[in-house]
Design a protein around this motif. Sequence first.
Motif, PDB file in Angstrom:
ATOM      1  N   GLN A   9       0.834  -1.199   0.000  1.00 56.34           N
ATOM      2  CA  GLN A   9       0.000   0.000   0.000  1.00 56.34           C
ATOM      3  C   GLN A   9       0.869   1.250   0.000  1.00 56.34           C
ATOM      4  OE1 GLN A   9      -2.913   0.118   3.085  1.00 56.34           O
ATOM      5  NE2 GLN A   9      -3.615   2.154   2.571  1.00 56.34           N
ATOM      6  N   SER A  10       1.990   1.220   0.747  1.00 56.19           N
ATOM      7  CA  SER A  10       2.897   2.364   0.766  1.00 56.19           C
ATOM      8  C   SER A  10       3.475   2.624  -0.621  1.00 56.19           C
ATOM      9  CB  SER A  10       4.033   2.127   1.765  1.00 56.19           C
ATOM     10  OG  SER A  10       3.524   2.009   3.068  1.00 56.19           O
ATOM     11  N   LEU A  11       3.764   1.533  -1.360  1.00 56.13           N
ATOM     12  CA  LEU A  11       4.292   1.696  -2.710  1.00 56.13           C
ATOM     13  C   LEU A  11       3.249   2.318  -3.628  1.00 56.13           C
ATOM     14  CD1 LEU A  11       6.239  -1.662  -3.107  1.00 56.13           C
ATOM     15  CD2 LEU A  11       7.206   0.624  -2.836  1.00 56.13           C
ATOM     16  N   LYS A  12       1.970   1.919  -3.446  1.00 56.15           N
ATOM     17  CA  LYS A  12       0.904   2.533  -4.234  1.00 56.15           C
ATOM     18  C   LYS A  12       0.817   4.022  -3.938  1.00 56.15           C
ATOM     19  CE  LYS A  12      -2.159  -1.487  -4.651  1.00 56.15           C
ATOM     20  NZ  LYS A  12      -3.497  -2.013  -4.290  1.00 56.15           N
ATOM     21  N   PHE A  61       7.609  14.137  12.551  1.00 60.18           N
ATOM     22  CA  PHE A  61       6.391  14.564  11.864  1.00 60.18           C
ATOM     23  C   PHE A  61       5.752  13.421  11.081  1.00 60.18           C
ATOM     24  CE2 PHE A  61       8.725  18.454  12.715  1.00 60.18           C
ATOM     25  CZ  PHE A  61       7.723  19.249  13.263  1.00 60.18           C
ATOM     26  N   ARG A  62       5.896  12.209  11.626  1.00 58.34           N
ATOM     27  CA  ARG A  62       5.245  11.051  11.022  1.00 58.34           C
ATOM     28  C   ARG A  62       3.731  11.284  10.960  1.00 58.34           C
ATOM     29  NH1 ARG A  62       6.908   7.295  14.440  1.00 58.34           N
ATOM     30  NH2 ARG A  62       8.650   6.584  13.184  1.00 58.34           N
ATOM     31  N   PHE A  63       3.111  10.878   9.861  1.00 61.01           N
ATOM     32  CA  PHE A  63       1.666  10.993   9.625  1.00 61.01           C
ATOM     33  C   PHE A  63       1.208  12.444   9.434  1.00 61.01           C
ATOM     34  CE2 PHE A  63       1.868   7.212  12.599  1.00 61.01           C
ATOM     35  CZ  PHE A  63       1.742   6.252  11.610  1.00 61.01           C
ATOM     36  N   GLN A  64       2.111  13.355   9.037  1.00 64.25           N
ATOM     37  CA  GLN A  64       1.717  14.752   8.859  1.00 64.25           C
ATOM     38  C   GLN A  64       1.949  15.208   7.415  1.00 64.25           C
ATOM     39  OE1 GLN A  64       2.074  17.604  11.979  1.00 64.25           O
ATOM     40  NE2 GLN A  64       3.097  16.162  13.363  1.00 64.25           N
ATOM     41  N   PHE A  65       1.501  16.444   7.113  1.00 58.09           N
ATOM     42  CA  PHE A  65       1.641  16.965   5.753  1.00 58.09           C
ATOM     43  C   PHE A  65       1.712  18.489   5.761  1.00 58.09           C
ATOM     44  CE2 PHE A  65      -2.861  17.720   6.238  1.00 58.09           C
ATOM     45  CZ  PHE A  65      -3.113  18.828   5.442  1.00 58.09           C
ATOM     46  N   HIS A  88       3.332  18.157   0.436  1.00 59.57           N
ATOM     47  CA  HIS A  88       4.430  17.381   1.016  1.00 59.57           C
ATOM     48  C   HIS A  88       3.827  16.464   2.080  1.00 59.57           C
ATOM     49  CE1 HIS A  88       5.839  21.316  -0.347  1.00 59.57           C
ATOM     50  NE2 HIS A  88       7.023  20.778  -0.581  1.00 59.57           N
ATOM     51  N   VAL A  89       4.043  15.156   1.953  1.00 64.14           N
ATOM     52  CA  VAL A  89       3.339  14.192   2.800  1.00 64.14           C
ATOM     53  C   VAL A  89       4.303  13.173   3.393  1.00 64.14           C
ATOM     54  CG1 VAL A  89       1.484  12.480   2.888  1.00 64.14           C
ATOM     55  CG2 VAL A  89       1.273  14.436   1.371  1.00 64.14           C
ATOM     56  N   SER A  90       4.142  12.909   4.684  1.00 69.33           N
ATOM     57  CA  SER A  90       4.873  11.822   5.330  1.00 69.33           C
ATOM     58  C   SER A  90       4.573  10.516   4.603  1.00 69.33           C
ATOM     59  CB  SER A  90       4.447  11.704   6.794  1.00 69.33           C
ATOM     60  OG  SER A  90       4.803  10.445   7.333  1.00 69.33           O
ATOM     61  N   PRO A  91       5.583   9.690   4.347  1.00 74.41           N
ATOM     62  CA  PRO A  91       5.335   8.442   3.613  1.00 74.41           C
ATOM     63  C   PRO A  91       4.429   7.467   4.353  1.00 74.41           C
ATOM     64  CG  PRO A  91       7.563   8.475   4.521  1.00 74.41           C
ATOM     65  CD  PRO A  91       7.001   9.851   4.711  1.00 74.41           C
ATOM     66  N   GLU A  92       4.227   7.671   5.658  1.00 71.79           N
ATOM     67  CA  GLU A  92       3.389   6.747   6.424  1.00 71.79           C
ATOM     68  C   GLU A  92       1.946   7.234   6.572  1.00 71.79           C
ATOM     69  OE1 GLU A  92       5.176   4.641   9.759  1.00 71.79           O
ATOM     70  OE2 GLU A  92       6.994   5.808   9.417  1.00 71.79           O
ATOM     71  N   LEU A  93       1.643   8.413   6.057  1.00 72.48           N
ATOM     72  CA  LEU A  93       0.275   8.917   6.117  1.00 72.48           C
ATOM     73  C   LEU A  93      -0.528   8.324   4.966  1.00 72.48           C
ATOM     74  CD1 LEU A  93      -1.850  10.813   7.360  1.00 72.48           C
ATOM     75  CD2 LEU A  93      -0.957  12.637   5.893  1.00 72.48           C
TER      76      LEU A  93
END
Length: 569
Positions: A9-12, A61-65, A88-93
């Motif tokens: 899902q992260s790759l998507k 800033f995990r899960f932030q944008f 700009h988006v955290s890769p884990e959001l």
Amino acid sequence: MGRVARKAQSLKTAQFFLADTASLWHSSKKTSGKFSMTGTSSLLLGQKYCDALNLDFENSFRFQFVLSPEQRRLPGFGIRRFADRYLHVSPELALCEITSVEGTPLGLLLGQGVDADGNLLKDRHRLEFSAYDTELADKLENWVKWVSGRYALLLDLPTQTPVRRAYHDPVGSFGLVYDPETRVLASSLFLCLERDIDPSANYRPHDDVMADETISSLLPDFDPNLPAGGYGFGETLDARVRRLLANRYVDLDTFKEHRFWPGDEDFEPISMRKAAQIITRRMRQTMSALCNNLDGYFAISGGRDSRMLLAASPDLTDSGIKLYCYANNYITTLDLRVAEEIAEVVGQPLLGQVPDDGFRGSFLPRKRRSIPLRHQFAISTGLMHMGDDWWQRGFARKLDKGGVWIRGNFLEIATARWWPRRPGTYEEDMDYTLERIRVGLGDDADRARKMEQLRAWSKSFEYDFERHFHDFTYMDLTTAPPMANFHGYNRMFLVAPGSDRLIFKTAMQVPARQRQQTRFYDHIMNQLNPAMHAVPLARPVAYQSRRQGVNATHLLEERINEYRQAANA
């Protein structure tokens, strides 16, 4: 969903962003003392503080944008164009692209949302609306009204006159902030600012923040006579940055807020039985969507709110969601004991977290180990505070990183906990509310100013004052000040299924007195799971033990034994 599925899902999600992000990552130099703006104009304040405190930006800033007019170099964050700006988006959001029926992009949902049909909004979600519909904006707004969860929804509609807006979840638990001057929208204060903080004239940081010598040395001067924290009515620590209130959106062209709910919503009273049917159906929808699609933890306790959600959950045997409870003080040992019982009702294991040296202990070998945790919490929340006892004593560090953290927040609407116990006059209601909405209050002049803000808010939209004033103050104002704290607990992504307008609206159709007496809660639990409803609640037992002068732990065990005997009779 396991680790492999989550990685896929992260790759998507990564496909949504510009491919060449590596060249945009930036490792900046550390600074000391208060920040100089010279030569560092490209850095956000969050980057400067992370450098000064030796914190990792991506983890902090995990899960932030950030949505900004300029392209920025934020370590680890993905970048894409959106509404003539840069997102700009955290890769884990988690990110879901919202499209028209033809497949035309309409917007992005950042976070976790469940629509009115019970669909978890992930990857790409196609709506039934045409991109050419002249009423597209109104139809999309009506759709988002009934999306529950914790999220930000950014719209860029391809209408003749562009419609660009930012919505957030029903109680604003994602915590959006924006600067009308720089036209930056972000998830928290330090991602919204490039300049130093312009001190608020109405609030100062909490005492625990000011007591930290390292952080306080970086801050501008604040008036020590101002109230600490409790930033209310959309204000923040910065004089020019606003927090988006619940039930409003911000126009991304004008950067003005607009209320869109309740509008002309019908709050005609209905029976408790019918209201409970509506709410239990919605809870089951939402919990099924979350538990059948996501990994993480579900925090249960000895109280009512998480119990309702657990009773509404699907069979968790094959779910990636684990039941969890902890004890970090005496009352939470009672919570943990009750959590064990309700987990047994649904036949699921419970991860009960208690330090080896007891509930007063810590998971950190030395107290100094908590300093980076405290600093990270402060920076990621925009200096709301330094984290609670659970965070500072390392409980989160022992849990798997990533995934979601399901919580029972906001379901106090079902028990009207924020209502006064006795009816009052208009002035008494206003005085009571000012004390209850978690706004920092200072001297008489400060209280008078904030009372005027409360009066202005109370007259800013149409509703039945006698029936719903305290419901709307809870939804609009009480939940707002602490919402930025959710960004601090970023080991996982916090989600509260109670952030749901159908639940709020339906509960508000039941008289407050019936909710306060827990009669409405009884209806909900008896429809969901009568056996679980019979398990004793922790806090009423603690209250009874004080009145009787007996040990609460022993009294709770007596109540549990009585419950078991009745269940086996």
